[in-house]
Design a protein around this motif. Structure first.
Motif, PDB file in Angstrom:
ATOM      1  N   TYR A 217       3.698   2.345  49.672  1.00 47.26           N
ATOM      2  CA  TYR A 217       3.391   3.737  49.675  1.00 47.26           C
ATOM      3  C   TYR A 217       3.280   4.426  48.389  1.00 47.26           C
ATOM      4  O   TYR A 217       2.762   5.412  48.122  1.00 47.26           O
ATOM      5  CB  TYR A 217       3.808   4.612  50.812  1.00 47.26           C
ATOM      6  N   GLY A 218       4.141   3.844  47.521  1.00 44.39           N
ATOM      7  CA  GLY A 218       4.237   4.325  45.860  1.00 44.39           C
ATOM      8  C   GLY A 218       5.277   5.229  45.989  1.00 44.39           C
ATOM      9  O   GLY A 218       6.215   5.584  46.939  1.00 44.39           O
ATOM     10  N   HIS A 219       5.878   5.323  44.593  1.00 42.22           N
ATOM     11  CA  HIS A 219       7.166   5.873  44.459  1.00 42.22           C
ATOM     12  C   HIS A 219       7.347   7.289  44.605  1.00 42.22           C
ATOM     13  O   HIS A 219       8.229   8.025  44.833  1.00 42.22           O
ATOM     14  CB  HIS A 219       7.442   5.824  42.719  1.00 42.22           C
ATOM     15  N   GLN A 220       5.980   8.086  44.803  1.00 45.84           N
ATOM     16  CA  GLN A 220       6.173   9.558  45.023  1.00 45.84           C
ATOM     17  C   GLN A 220       6.448   9.679  46.619  1.00 45.84           C
ATOM     18  O   GLN A 220       7.322  10.474  46.974  1.00 45.84           O
ATOM     19  CB  GLN A 220       4.777   9.960  44.946  1.00 45.84           C
ATOM     20  N   GLU A 221       6.064   8.634  47.512  1.00 45.64           N
ATOM     21  CA  GLU A 221       6.467   8.541  48.871  1.00 45.64           C
ATOM     22  C   GLU A 221       7.924   8.396  48.973  1.00 45.64           C
ATOM     23  O   GLU A 221       8.685   9.094  49.750  1.00 45.64           O
ATOM     24  CB  GLU A 221       5.423   7.746  49.562  1.00 45.64           C
ATOM     25  N   GLY A 222       8.298   7.358  48.199  1.00 44.23           N
ATOM     26  CA  GLY A 222       9.767   6.901  48.113  1.00 44.23           C
ATOM     27  C   GLY A 222      10.639   8.227  47.721  1.00 44.23           C
ATOM     28  O   GLY A 222      11.537   8.383  48.591  1.00 44.23           O
ATOM     29  N   ASP A 223       9.871   9.125  46.798  1.00 43.13           N
ATOM     30  CA  ASP A 223      10.914  10.212  46.581  1.00 43.13           C
ATOM     31  C   ASP A 223      11.183  11.303  47.639  1.00 43.13           C
ATOM     32  O   ASP A 223      12.062  11.935  47.949  1.00 43.13           O
ATOM     33  CB  ASP A 223      10.258  10.813  45.334  1.00 43.13           C
ATOM     34  N   GLN A 224       9.973  11.372  48.560  1.00 40.78           N
ATOM     35  CA  GLN A 224       9.929  12.201  49.528  1.00 40.78           C
ATOM     36  C   GLN A 224      11.016  11.750  50.704  1.00 40.78           C
ATOM     37  O   GLN A 224      11.646  12.712  51.267  1.00 40.78           O
ATOM     38  CB  GLN A 224       8.658  12.344  50.270  1.00 40.78           C
ATOM     39  N   VAL A 225      10.923  10.279  50.915  1.00 40.00           N
ATOM     40  CA  VAL A 225      11.815   9.743  51.632  1.00 40.00           C
ATOM     41  C   VAL A 225      13.627  10.114  51.340  1.00 40.00           C
ATOM     42  O   VAL A 225      14.011  10.696  51.964  1.00 40.00           O
ATOM     43  CB  VAL A 225      11.826   8.426  51.907  1.00 40.00           C
ATOM     44  N   LEU A 226      13.780  10.063  50.044  1.00 40.79           N
ATOM     45  CA  LEU A 226      15.086  10.314  49.372  1.00 40.79           C
ATOM     46  C   LEU A 226      15.370  11.865  49.767  1.00 40.79           C
ATOM     47  O   LEU A 226      16.352  12.210  50.093  1.00 40.79           O
ATOM     48  CB  LEU A 226      15.068  10.171  47.938  1.00 40.79           C
ATOM     49  N   GLN A 227      14.473  12.872  49.332  1.00 35.17           N
ATOM     50  CA  GLN A 227      14.766  13.927  49.571  1.00 35.17           C
ATOM     51  C   GLN A 227      14.829  14.458  51.001  1.00 35.17           C
ATOM     52  O   GLN A 227      15.938  15.188  51.335  1.00 35.17           O
ATOM     53  CB  GLN A 227      13.489  15.022  49.263  1.00 35.17           C
ATOM     54  N   ARG A 228      14.226  13.832  52.140  1.00 36.51           N
ATOM     55  CA  ARG A 228      14.281  14.021  53.437  1.00 36.51           C
ATOM     56  C   ARG A 228      15.731  13.610  53.875  1.00 36.51           C
ATOM     57  O   ARG A 228      16.417  14.100  54.795  1.00 36.51           O
ATOM     58  CB  ARG A 228      13.460  13.396  54.197  1.00 36.51           C
ATOM     59  N   ILE A 229      16.164  12.410  53.520  1.00 39.65           N
ATOM     60  CA  ILE A 229      17.377  11.863  54.025  1.00 39.65           C
ATOM     61  C   ILE A 229      18.759  12.535  53.449  1.00 39.65           C
ATOM     62  O   ILE A 229      19.446  13.139  54.052  1.00 39.65           O
ATOM     63  CB  ILE A 229      17.702  10.462  53.186  1.00 39.65           C
ATOM     64  N   ALA A 230      18.483  13.241  51.985  1.00 41.54           N
ATOM     65  CA  ALA A 230      19.376  14.104  51.526  1.00 41.54           C
ATOM     66  C   ALA A 230      19.509  15.379  52.291  1.00 41.54           C
ATOM     67  O   ALA A 230      20.715  16.022  52.745  1.00 41.54           O
ATOM     68  CB  ALA A 230      19.107  14.641  50.007  1.00 41.54           C
ATOM     69  N   ASP A 231      18.247  15.765  52.637  1.00 38.08           N
ATOM     70  CA  ASP A 231      18.349  17.283  53.450  1.00 38.08           C
ATOM     71  C   ASP A 231      19.163  17.004  55.014  1.00 38.08           C
ATOM     72  O   ASP A 231      19.760  17.978  55.424  1.00 38.08           O
ATOM     73  CB  ASP A 231      16.908  17.564  53.813  1.00 38.08           C
ATOM     74  N   SER A 232      18.641  15.821  55.519  1.00 32.16           N
ATOM     75  CA  SER A 232      19.510  15.378  56.746  1.00 32.16           C
ATOM     76  C   SER A 232      21.015  15.470  56.496  1.00 32.16           C
ATOM     77  O   SER A 232      21.889  15.934  57.496  1.00 32.16           O
ATOM     78  CB  SER A 232      18.989  14.171  57.314  1.00 32.16           C
ATOM     79  N   GLY A 233      21.495  14.795  55.522  1.00 33.15           N
ATOM     80  CA  GLY A 233      22.713  14.862  54.981  1.00 33.15           C
ATOM     81  C   GLY A 233      23.632  16.071  55.210  1.00 33.15           C
ATOM     82  O   GLY A 233      24.450  16.474  55.693  1.00 33.15           O
ATOM     83  N   LYS A 234      22.869  17.046  54.486  1.00 32.29           N
ATOM     84  CA  LYS A 234      23.461  18.522  54.111  1.00 32.29           C
ATOM     85  C   LYS A 234      23.438  19.142  55.552  1.00 32.29           C
ATOM     86  O   LYS A 234      24.070  20.225  55.508  1.00 32.29           O
ATOM     87  CB  LYS A 234      22.644  19.156  53.031  1.00 32.29           C
ATOM     88  N   ALA A 235      22.514  18.921  56.427  1.00 33.26           N
ATOM     89  CA  ALA A 235      22.382  19.584  57.678  1.00 33.26           C
ATOM     90  C   ALA A 235      23.563  19.266  58.569  1.00 33.26           C
ATOM     91  O   ALA A 235      23.949  20.085  59.374  1.00 33.26           O
ATOM     92  CB  ALA A 235      20.887  19.342  58.241  1.00 33.26           C
TER      93      ALA A 235
END
Length: 329
Positions: A217-235
């Motif tokens: 899907y491309g690195h931009q999509e990969g960046d979004q995954v990383l951001q959402r994982i981080a948000d889940s961790g902080k939540a």
């Protein structure tokens, strides 16, 4: 008898009159110079953006504040000159004890140049103040203790310091702790747990098949995954827990004061939270899973590295055993 004739312009001035005239001109010159000097001082004080102040320690009376007081504090100077509590009440409540204690230190040290505290100005805005103070030189026989100082608005400086600290400690992409900051905090938590004999848990998390996401899907999509994982961790994590991205698609967490059972419950909540995430690329939707390695502090652990190594080994066992699971080490 001859009458006294009026003086003419050609008559020489009488010595007494000349001296009086000179004295008058001299006095007028002194008055003019003093007036000019006062105007200069007033102009200088008005242009200085710092508050110059003087305070009588014994009577708790503010003897003087410069014009900048009203600009910084947003309150009339007449109020603080009438009642010192006007200044005291403007100090941010969390900083009041420090501000008063550091002011008292000037009696011992003679000068205190590192006082920084917050105030609430008349508009309700929080401002940072650098407030240096000194004992005024006393004349012989004068028993009064006069403290003089200079208070400057350093709000912009503090905001810049905060932004620089954020940039130095935060992973730019995910806004979680970066590797260096995470391990500094983890080390501190480890040291505290060892000293006080309290529990500590350490977690490593790796996104399953992350390379496939980037390739498909491309690195931009990969960046979004990383951001959402981080948000889940902080939540999911508790207040006081530390969560950070320590490299690539790998995250870590440390749980101070957390038993093994409680840490496992947090890891399970995080696992479920991530499993519920949904991503889309074009017409295709997909989800992600993670493998987690979890361990706790033991009496044999003398360094943080031993926890990290055990959690790392457990995480790779989770990968080998089929991914999308938590393995305790």
């Amino acid at each position: 008898m001859a009458k006294d004739l009026p003086p003419t312009f050609t008559d020489p001035p009488r010595p007494e009159a000349a001296q009086t005239l000179l004295a008058l001109l001299h006095a007028q010159g002194e008055v003019a110079r003093l007036s000019e000097r006062e105007q200069l001082y007033s102009s200088l004080l008005d242009s200085v953006n710092a508050v110059l102040w003087a305070f009588d320690w014994e009577t708790r009376q503010v003897l003087y504040v410069s014009p900048a007081y009203e600009r910084l504090f947003g309150r009339p100077a007449s109020l603080v000159l009438a009642d010192y509590n006007e200044w005291r009440d403007a100090i941010y409540p969390d900083d009041l004890e420090y501000a008063e204690r550091s002011l008292a230190q000037v009696l011992v040290k003679g000068t205190v140049e590192d006082r920084e505290y917050r105030i609430l100005n008349g508009a309700g805005e929080v401002r940072w103040v650098s407030d240096k103070c000194y004992i005024n030189q006393q004349r012989e026989g004068d028993q009064r203790v006069i403290i003089v100082g200079i208070a400057e608005d350093i709000t912009e400086k503090k905001q810049l310091e905060g932004e620089l600290h954020r940039l130095a400690t935060t992973d730019v992409l995910t806004q979680s702790s970066n590797r260096r900051h995470f391990f500094e905090c983890a080390q501190q938590a480890f040291d505290n747990a060892r000293i006080h004999g309290t529990p500590l848990a350490f977690l490593l998390l790796d996104i399953d098949d992350f390379k496939l996401i980037n390739d498909s899907y491309g690195h931009q999509e990969g960046d979004q995954v990383l951001q959402r994982i981080a948000d889940s961790g902080k939540a999911v994590l508790r207040r006081g827990d530390q969560f950070g991205r320590i490299g690539g698609e790998e995250f870590a967490a440390v749980f101070p004061g957390c038993t093994a059972q409680m840490a496992e419950q947090i890891a399970e909540r995080l696992q479920r939270e991530i499993q519920c995430l949904s991503f889309s690329h074009g017409q295709q939707t997909y989800g992600v899973t993670v493998s987690q390695g979890l361990t706790g502090l033991t009496d044999e652990d003398e360094t943080l590295d031993s926890l990290f190594a055990r959690a790392d080994a457990a995480m790779y066992r989770a990968k080998r055993q089929g991914k999308n699971q938590i393995v305790k080490g």
